[in-house]
Design a protein around this motif. Structure first.
Motif, PDB file in Angstrom:
ATOM      1  N   ALA A 234      45.089  46.416  42.716  1.00 30.49           N
ATOM      2  CA  ALA A 234      45.931  46.439  43.827  1.00 30.49           C
ATOM      3  C   ALA A 234      45.485  45.799  44.845  1.00 30.49           C
ATOM      4  O   ALA A 234      46.074  45.187  45.712  1.00 30.49           O
ATOM      5  CB  ALA A 234      46.257  47.920  44.234  1.00 30.49           C
ATOM      6  N   ALA A 235      44.056  45.868  45.093  1.00 26.82           N
ATOM      7  CA  ALA A 235      43.450  45.002  46.259  1.00 26.82           C
ATOM      8  C   ALA A 235      43.376  43.527  45.847  1.00 26.82           C
ATOM      9  O   ALA A 235      42.822  43.016  46.917  1.00 26.82           O
ATOM     10  CB  ALA A 235      42.116  45.536  46.335  1.00 26.82           C
ATOM     11  N   ASN A 236      44.047  43.169  44.800  1.00 29.33           N
ATOM     12  CA  ASN A 236      43.870  41.813  44.482  1.00 29.33           C
ATOM     13  C   ASN A 236      42.811  41.156  44.147  1.00 29.33           C
ATOM     14  O   ASN A 236      42.447  40.012  44.152  1.00 29.33           O
ATOM     15  CB  ASN A 236      44.622  40.926  45.400  1.00 29.33           C
ATOM     16  CG  ASN A 236      45.234  39.648  44.901  1.00 29.33           C
ATOM     17  OD1 ASN A 236      45.843  39.574  43.676  1.00 29.33           O
ATOM     18  ND2 ASN A 236      45.455  38.720  45.943  1.00 29.33           N
ATOM     19  N   LEU A 237      41.649  41.833  43.545  1.00 31.43           N
ATOM     20  CA  LEU A 237      40.398  41.495  42.973  1.00 31.43           C
ATOM     21  C   LEU A 237      40.534  40.786  41.831  1.00 31.43           C
ATOM     22  O   LEU A 237      39.494  40.033  41.131  1.00 31.43           O
ATOM     23  CB  LEU A 237      39.319  42.658  43.014  1.00 31.43           C
ATOM     24  CG  LEU A 237      38.470  42.778  44.385  1.00 31.43           C
ATOM     25  CD1 LEU A 237      39.338  43.291  45.631  1.00 31.43           C
ATOM     26  CD2 LEU A 237      37.410  43.878  44.049  1.00 31.43           C
ATOM     27  N   GLY A 238      41.508  41.072  40.980  1.00 30.38           N
ATOM     28  CA  GLY A 238      41.741  40.563  39.661  1.00 30.38           C
ATOM     29  C   GLY A 238      42.808  41.214  39.028  1.00 30.38           C
ATOM     30  O   GLY A 238      43.565  42.096  39.285  1.00 30.38           O
ATOM     31  N   VAL A 239      42.843  40.782  37.723  1.00 33.48           N
ATOM     32  CA  VAL A 239      43.672  41.750  36.617  1.00 33.48           C
ATOM     33  C   VAL A 239      43.006  42.402  35.866  1.00 33.48           C
ATOM     34  O   VAL A 239      41.836  42.182  35.884  1.00 33.48           O
ATOM     35  CB  VAL A 239      44.530  40.525  35.813  1.00 33.48           C
ATOM     36  CG1 VAL A 239      45.291  39.574  36.894  1.00 33.48           C
ATOM     37  CG2 VAL A 239      43.757  39.518  35.023  1.00 33.48           C
ATOM     38  N   SER A 240      43.621  43.147  34.915  1.00 37.80           N
ATOM     39  CA  SER A 240      42.987  44.018  34.137  1.00 37.80           C
ATOM     40  C   SER A 240      43.742  44.165  32.624  1.00 37.80           C
ATOM     41  O   SER A 240      45.064  43.813  32.886  1.00 37.80           O
ATOM     42  CB  SER A 240      42.531  45.141  34.451  1.00 37.80           C
ATOM     43  OG  SER A 240      41.624  45.947  33.780  1.00 37.80           O
ATOM     44  N   LEU A 241      43.007  44.915  31.667  1.00 41.62           N
ATOM     45  CA  LEU A 241      43.600  45.293  30.554  1.00 41.62           C
ATOM     46  C   LEU A 241      43.240  46.605  30.331  1.00 41.62           C
ATOM     47  O   LEU A 241      42.158  47.230  30.251  1.00 41.62           O
ATOM     48  CB  LEU A 241      43.318  44.404  29.413  1.00 41.62           C
ATOM     49  CG  LEU A 241      43.765  43.052  29.353  1.00 41.62           C
ATOM     50  CD1 LEU A 241      42.963  42.261  28.184  1.00 41.62           C
ATOM     51  CD2 LEU A 241      45.164  43.065  29.082  1.00 41.62           C
TER      52      LEU A 241
END
Length: 290
Positions: A234-241
């Motif tokens: 949510a903080a836009n540090l990255g994506v995830s799985l």
């Protein structure tokens, strides 16, 4: 002072008649009279006034009756509690759980258990699968909600669900507009993933899926729990799985999208030690789907 003597006195005083008291206690009148006499001898005071035609308490008997009645009541309650604990209706159930169990498996299973056995106290502890396996072997928890495999010879397990892998994306990410996302779409993205230390099998499997899709994920941040991962996305540090079910979040902050790839699903299982003979564990297993 023997409890049976105190009970004999209380019933006799309550009934006000030796014959009725003896019938209630399922003893003969002479036996009951001997029990009351034995209690008076042990106390050193008369409890009944035998000079009257009707059975009456002495002043000492009146004082003794209140405490004796409470003693008998508490003894009955204690005996009932012991029997209920033996049946698994009282006690403490200790349950470990992985973070992803909090969104479905944990509330579903424990709400069913609490409905069936409301007097059992449930103590829950968030633990990784590896820590749960150790805690089960050491008898520090009775059961664990975890991600298999469960390879220890003394441990048993039941599968509760088969869960999919989802892409977790910031709400403003271009891929968030799609209904499904492929792993290849995530090549070149920064990743926030489960810490390998907290769950090596989950971490390694996700990385393996990415490599099978033609890229190695650029891991910029790791976290031990799924809520933290969702917050970092949510903080836009990255994506995830993430393994479903996923945390409840505002879609403006984080969206979850199923993958195009038909990947093996992840098991959620309840595990326990075959050596654990806890009655409350047996009750849990009774309401757990096979």
């Amino acid at each position: 002072m023997e409890l049976r003597l105190a009970r004999a006195f209380v019933v006799t005083a309550d009934e006000g008649h030796v014959g009725r008291a003896a019938a209630r206690l399922h003893v003969t009148q002479p036996t009951l009279s001997r029990q009351v006499a034995a209690l008076e001898k042990a106390l050193g005071v008369p409890l009944f006034d035998r000079t009257r035609r009707q059975l009456a308490l002495t002043p000492a008997g009146e004082v003794f009756l209140a405490g004796a009645r409470d003693l008998v009541r508490r003894a009955d309650e204690l005996a009932d509690a012991a029997r209920r604990a033996h049946r698994g209706e009282l006690g403490v159930l200790r349950v470990g759980f992985v973070q992803s169990a909090t969104f479905d498996a944990l509330p579903r299973l424990l709400s069913r258990f609490r409905e069936a056995w409301p007097s059992v106290r449930v103590a829950v502890m968030a633990m990784t699968t590896l820590r749960q396996l150790t805690a089960l072997a050491d008898d520090r928890i009775d059961a664990g909600l975890l991600r298999p495999p469960v390879d220890a010879p003394d441990l048993r397990s039941r599968t509760l669900s088969h869960d999919e892998l989802y892409a977790a994306l910031p709400g403003t990410h271009p891929l968030a507009r799609r209904r499904r996302v492929s792993l290849a779409d995530l090549a070149g993205e920064r990743f926030v993933l489960y810490s390998r230390q907290s769950g090596p099998s989950v971490h390694d499997t996700i990385v393996g899926h990415c490599r099978a899709a033609g890229f190695s994920p650029d891991i910029v941040q790791e976290a031990e729990d799924v809520q933290t991962i969702a917050a970092l996305v949510a903080a836009n540090l990255g994506v995830s799985l993430l393994i479903s079910p996923t945390p409840h979040t505002d879609e403006k902050a984080v969206v979850y999208r199923p993958l195009v790839e038909d990947l093996p699903r992840w098991e959620m299982a309840l595990a326990w030690s075959a050596q654990n003979k806890s009655p409350v564990l047996a009750r849990l297993l009774e309401i757990t789907p096979r």
